[in-house]
Design a protein around this motif. Structure first.
Motif, PDB file in Angstrom:
ATOM      1  N   GLY A 125       1.777   2.209  -1.228  1.00  0.00           N
ATOM      2  CA  GLY A 125       0.832   1.233  -1.751  1.00  0.00           C
ATOM      3  C   GLY A 125       0.402   0.255  -0.673  1.00  0.00           C
ATOM      4  O   GLY A 125       0.710   0.415   0.514  1.00  0.00           O
ATOM      5  N   GLN A 126      -0.331  -0.788  -1.118  1.00  0.00           N
ATOM      6  CA  GLN A 126      -0.871  -1.779  -0.175  1.00  0.00           C
ATOM      7  C   GLN A 126      -1.665  -1.082   0.937  1.00  0.00           C
ATOM      8  O   GLN A 126      -1.419  -1.258   2.123  1.00  0.00           O
ATOM      9  N   TRP A 127      -2.645  -0.278   0.501  1.00  0.00           N
ATOM     10  CA  TRP A 127      -3.415   0.535   1.433  1.00  0.00           C
ATOM     11  C   TRP A 127      -4.291  -0.359   2.313  1.00  0.00           C
ATOM     12  O   TRP A 127      -4.656  -1.472   1.937  1.00  0.00           O
ATOM     13  N   PRO A 128      -4.699   0.140   3.462  1.00  0.00           N
ATOM     14  CA  PRO A 128      -5.648  -0.599   4.301  1.00  0.00           C
ATOM     15  C   PRO A 128      -6.972  -0.838   3.587  1.00  0.00           C
ATOM     16  O   PRO A 128      -7.265  -0.223   2.542  1.00  0.00           O
ATOM     17  N   ARG A 129      -7.799  -1.723   4.157  1.00  0.00           N
ATOM     18  CA  ARG A 129      -9.081  -2.112   3.545  1.00  0.00           C
ATOM     19  C   ARG A 129      -9.973  -0.897   3.305  1.00  0.00           C
ATOM     20  O   ARG A 129     -10.668  -0.819   2.294  1.00  0.00           O
ATOM     21  N   PHE A 130      -9.975   0.053   4.235  1.00  0.00           N
ATOM     22  CA  PHE A 130     -10.716   1.303   4.047  1.00  0.00           C
ATOM     23  C   PHE A 130      -9.706   2.383   3.676  1.00  0.00           C
ATOM     24  O   PHE A 130      -8.734   2.612   4.401  1.00  0.00           O
ATOM     25  N   TYR A 131      -9.913   3.014   2.531  1.00  0.00           N
ATOM     26  CA  TYR A 131      -8.916   3.944   2.009  1.00  0.00           C
ATOM     27  C   TYR A 131      -9.593   5.255   1.600  1.00  0.00           C
ATOM     28  O   TYR A 131     -10.827   5.365   1.577  1.00  0.00           O
ATOM     29  N   PHE A 132      -8.772   6.238   1.252  1.00  0.00           N
ATOM     30  CA  PHE A 132      -9.267   7.577   0.932  1.00  0.00           C
ATOM     31  C   PHE A 132      -9.027   7.862  -0.541  1.00  0.00           C
ATOM     32  O   PHE A 132      -7.902   7.707  -1.050  1.00  0.00           O
ATOM     33  N   THR A 133     -10.083   8.233  -1.264  1.00  0.00           N
ATOM     34  CA  THR A 133     -10.058   8.383  -2.716  1.00  0.00           C
ATOM     35  C   THR A 133      -9.381   9.684  -3.130  1.00  0.00           C
ATOM     36  O   THR A 133      -9.037  10.527  -2.298  1.00  0.00           O
ATOM     37  N   ASN A 134      -9.207   9.807  -4.442  1.00  0.00           N
ATOM     38  CA  ASN A 134      -8.697  11.041  -5.055  1.00  0.00           C
ATOM     39  C   ASN A 134      -7.350  11.456  -4.457  1.00  0.00           C
ATOM     40  O   ASN A 134      -7.143  12.601  -4.068  1.00  0.00           O
ATOM     41  N   GLY A 135      -6.432  10.491  -4.386  1.00  0.00           N
ATOM     42  CA  GLY A 135      -5.103  10.787  -3.879  1.00  0.00           C
ATOM     43  C   GLY A 135      -5.093  11.250  -2.442  1.00  0.00           C
ATOM     44  O   GLY A 135      -4.225  12.037  -2.049  1.00  0.00           O
ATOM     45  N   GLY A 136      -6.042  10.768  -1.659  1.00  0.00           N
ATOM     46  CA  GLY A 136      -6.124  11.137  -0.253  1.00  0.00           C
ATOM     47  C   GLY A 136      -6.985  12.341   0.020  1.00  0.00           C
ATOM     48  O   GLY A 136      -7.256  12.662   1.185  1.00  0.00           O
ATOM     49  N   LYS A 137      -7.464  13.003  -1.006  1.00  0.00           N
ATOM     50  CA  LYS A 137      -8.266  14.209  -0.821  1.00  0.00           C
ATOM     51  C   LYS A 137      -9.770  13.938  -0.802  1.00  0.00           C
ATOM     52  O   LYS A 137     -10.555  14.809  -0.443  1.00  0.00           O
ATOM     53  N   GLY A 138     -10.159  12.735  -1.208  1.00  0.00           N
ATOM     54  CA  GLY A 138     -11.584  12.432  -1.323  1.00  0.00           C
ATOM     55  C   GLY A 138     -12.149  11.759  -0.088  1.00  0.00           C
ATOM     56  O   GLY A 138     -11.569  11.797   1.001  1.00  0.00           O
ATOM     57  N   GLY A 139     -13.300  11.114  -0.289  1.00  0.00           N
ATOM     58  CA  GLY A 139     -13.972  10.451   0.818  1.00  0.00           C
ATOM     59  C   GLY A 139     -13.413   9.062   1.086  1.00  0.00           C
ATOM     60  O   GLY A 139     -12.421   8.635   0.482  1.00  0.00           O
TER      61      GLY A 139
END
Length: 584
Positions: free
Chosen positions: A324-338
């Motif tokens: 958790g506490q991801w960076p400001r820019f993150y990856f959607t869909n459990g890391g599989k998305g954009g």
């Protein structure tokens, strides 16, 4: 710029200059003590009389001072039977405008008459607006496009702000023919270009869209685009970022760039796993995003790529995802998305006002009628009231707590109601000026304001009073009758008018030491040597009474016996009463 022409336009374009200046006569004041004859000094005004004359009467005190104007003129649907008998110099126009305006089939020139009525009023309203002021005009489809062209001409097409659609009704009429009208328009023009509305207070419904699925210490956030417009002009911000889970190279969408500079984006990506800058020889891909030829794309722009093998980088990124506490820019869909960007609720401030105002936020016509019936105990009807919530929305985006608000088609007094509501809610000191020409100005317009101040209704519909005060005025005598000064209006009104025509400034209270001094403006002292019961003369004796030192003087009197040389030596400009009194 295209302009609109209509029958009678040439007679009314400058008609506001020919309207006689009339004084305002206070009839009574109203406050916590009720109605009384003493002047309570209130800045709130309700004026009974033709709004063209009333607007001109406001100029000496209010030109360039009104922050917000709202008007709800007759829509000219053919059902109002409105009449405006403006004293235009051409007797044919007088008769033409003085007739009751009827339906299209009965009066084929009613659109021309409506424009003739509106044009001089809009000219005066434009003068009353402050440099940071804005006007809102309610209208329906009947006169929308003519009004838009006239406002472009008077306020300037570059001062057009918006055509707001107000959802006036909450239910569809079953008996409607054709396409039912669900909205009315509110045209918005500013005095100067680049006016910006204030933001609206946030609502719990809007805030509920912000979540915190990763337990971010910065609080709730909403996912927003990682890109910004301007790819062709910000080519240094167009590059690849390697996906830590899939290894794919991600570029901004066509025509866009990354939201932040590359060093900032690199820092955000390092929050997932170790990244580095590397030359990818990807000029063609970046040129496609920027919309330029490959030979024209900026060289030397490196990509942000994984420093470790994909399996190592992916494992590191997965730990961050699960932690958790991801960076400001993150990856959607459990890391599989954009890639998306977090926008924090704590940073967004108020909501921008759009050009669609639904009834759920700003009220509707049925709500307005019920409110009016509640105020008057079910004993008064008014065909087209606006809900206070609609005007409150205007006040929220266009006024400060101490602003002056003007409504020259006051009707039932909704604008004053909204101002009083806002002042009570935020402790502001906004002032309203209402003008109503119809005979119900006192019995409905002013009476509504009294009841809002004191409180109204009963039971569950009871509303606590807002407090406040106002003074009620009638239009008085013209200050000038042809070339003759109308002395019945009183010396103070004449002094106020003369000083304004000279300086565009408001008159300060008279000094006992120099009763004829109007004031000093830009190194010039202005004197109005006037007595109703005798002829005044600018002579050496009067000069001995002048105590104010100034670079130059403008002195009004009935006569002058000083020589031209003396006037020049003392830097005096003599102006004869009444010949040299300017007309607004």
């Amino acid at each position: 710029m295209p302009t609109l022409d209509w029958i009678g336009k040439n007679k009314v374009v400058n008609h506001h200059l020919d309207v006689p200046y009339r004084v305002l006569e206070r009839q009574y004041s109203y406050d916590a003590k009720g109605q009384h004859t003493e002047d309570n000094g209130s800045g709130n005004m309700i004026i009974h009389g033709d709004n063209l004359s009333a607007l001109k009467a406001l100029l000496p005190q209010y030109e360039g001072r009104v922050k917000c104007i709202y008007i709800d003129p007759p829509y000219n649907t053919g059902n109002e039977g409105w009449v405006y008998s403006d004293s235009v110099s051409d007797p044919r126009i007088v008769k033409w405008l003085g007739e009751v305006v009827g339906r299209e089939g009965e009066d084929l020139s009613r659109h021309d008459k409506w424009l003739c009525m509106m044009y001089p009023r809009l000219k005066l309203l434009q003068r009353l607006l402050s440099d940071d002021g804005v006007i809102f005009i309610s209208i329906d489809d009947n006169e929308l496009y003519g009004l838009k062209m006239v406002c472009d001409e008077i306020f300037g097409a570059n001062c057009f702000v918006s055509n707001i659609s107000w959802q006036r009704t909450y239910s569809m009429r079953n008996d409607s023919k054709g396409i039912p009208a669900e909205i009315e328009h509110i045209l918005v023009y500013s005095k100067k270009v680049d006016w910006l509305p204030k933001r609206l207070p946030r609502t719990s419904e809007i805030d509920s869209k912000y979540k915190n699925p990763d337990n971010d210490p910065n609080g709730a956030w909403q996912n927003t685009t990682a890109f910004a417009p301007g790819g062709s002009s910000h080519q240094g911000m167009v590059y690849a970022i390697q996906h830590p889970f899939t290894g794919k190279m991600l570029y901004p969408s066509n025509g866009a760039c990354w939201r932040y500079q590359q060093d900032t984006m690199l820092e955000y990506m390092n929050g997932w796993t170790q990244y580095e800058l590397r030359d990818l020889d990807d000029a063609k891909q970046r040129a496609d995003v920027c919309g330029v030829a490959e030979a024209e794309v900026r060289t030397g722009v490196k990509g942000i790529v994984l420093a470790d093998p994909l399996e190592v980088a992916s494992a590191n990124a997965k730990k961050v995802l699960e932690r958790g506490q991801w960076p400001r820019f993150y990856f959607t869909n459990g890391g599989k998305g954009g890639i998306r960007r977090k926008t924090y609720l704590s940073n967004v401030g108020g909501m921008p006002a759009t050009n669609y105002w639904p009834f759920s936020e700003t009220g509707h016509t049925d709500e307005a009628k019920k409110e009016l019936l509640n105020i008057f105990g079910g004993k008064v009807t008014f065909d087209t009231p606006k809900p206070p919530r609609l005007i409150e929305r205007i006040l929220q985006i266009a006024t400060e707590p101490d602003s002056i608000i003007l409504d020259s088609f006051a009707g039932s007094g909704t604008t004053a109601h909204a101002v009083l509501n806002m002042n009570k809610a935020d402790g502001g000191n906004r002032k309203f000026i209402l003008i109503e020409m119809m005979d119900y100005a006192d019995s409905i317009t002013a009476e509504r304001v009294k009841r809002v101040i004191q409180g109204y209704g009963a039971g569950k519909s009871a509303k606590e009073g807002t407090g406040g005060d106002f003074s009620y005025y009638e239009l008085g005598e013209p200050l000038m009758e042809g070339d003759r000064l109308n002395e019945d209006v009183g010396a103070e009104k004449i002094r106020e008018y003369v000083y304004f025509t000279e300086t565009k400034q408001r008159l300060a209270p008279a000094s006992g030491a120099e009763p004829y001094l109007l004031g000093v403006h830009i190194e010039t002292a202005y004197y109005f040597y006037y007595e109703r019961t005798r002829i005044t003369t600018l002579n050496r004796e009067f000069l001995h009474t002048v105590k104010t030192n100034s670079e130059s003087y403008v002195i009004y009197a009935d006569l002058c016996t000083l020589s031209g040389g003396e006037l020049e030596r003392f830097h005096i400009t003599f102006k004869k009463i009444p010949r040299d009194i300017s007309k607004l």
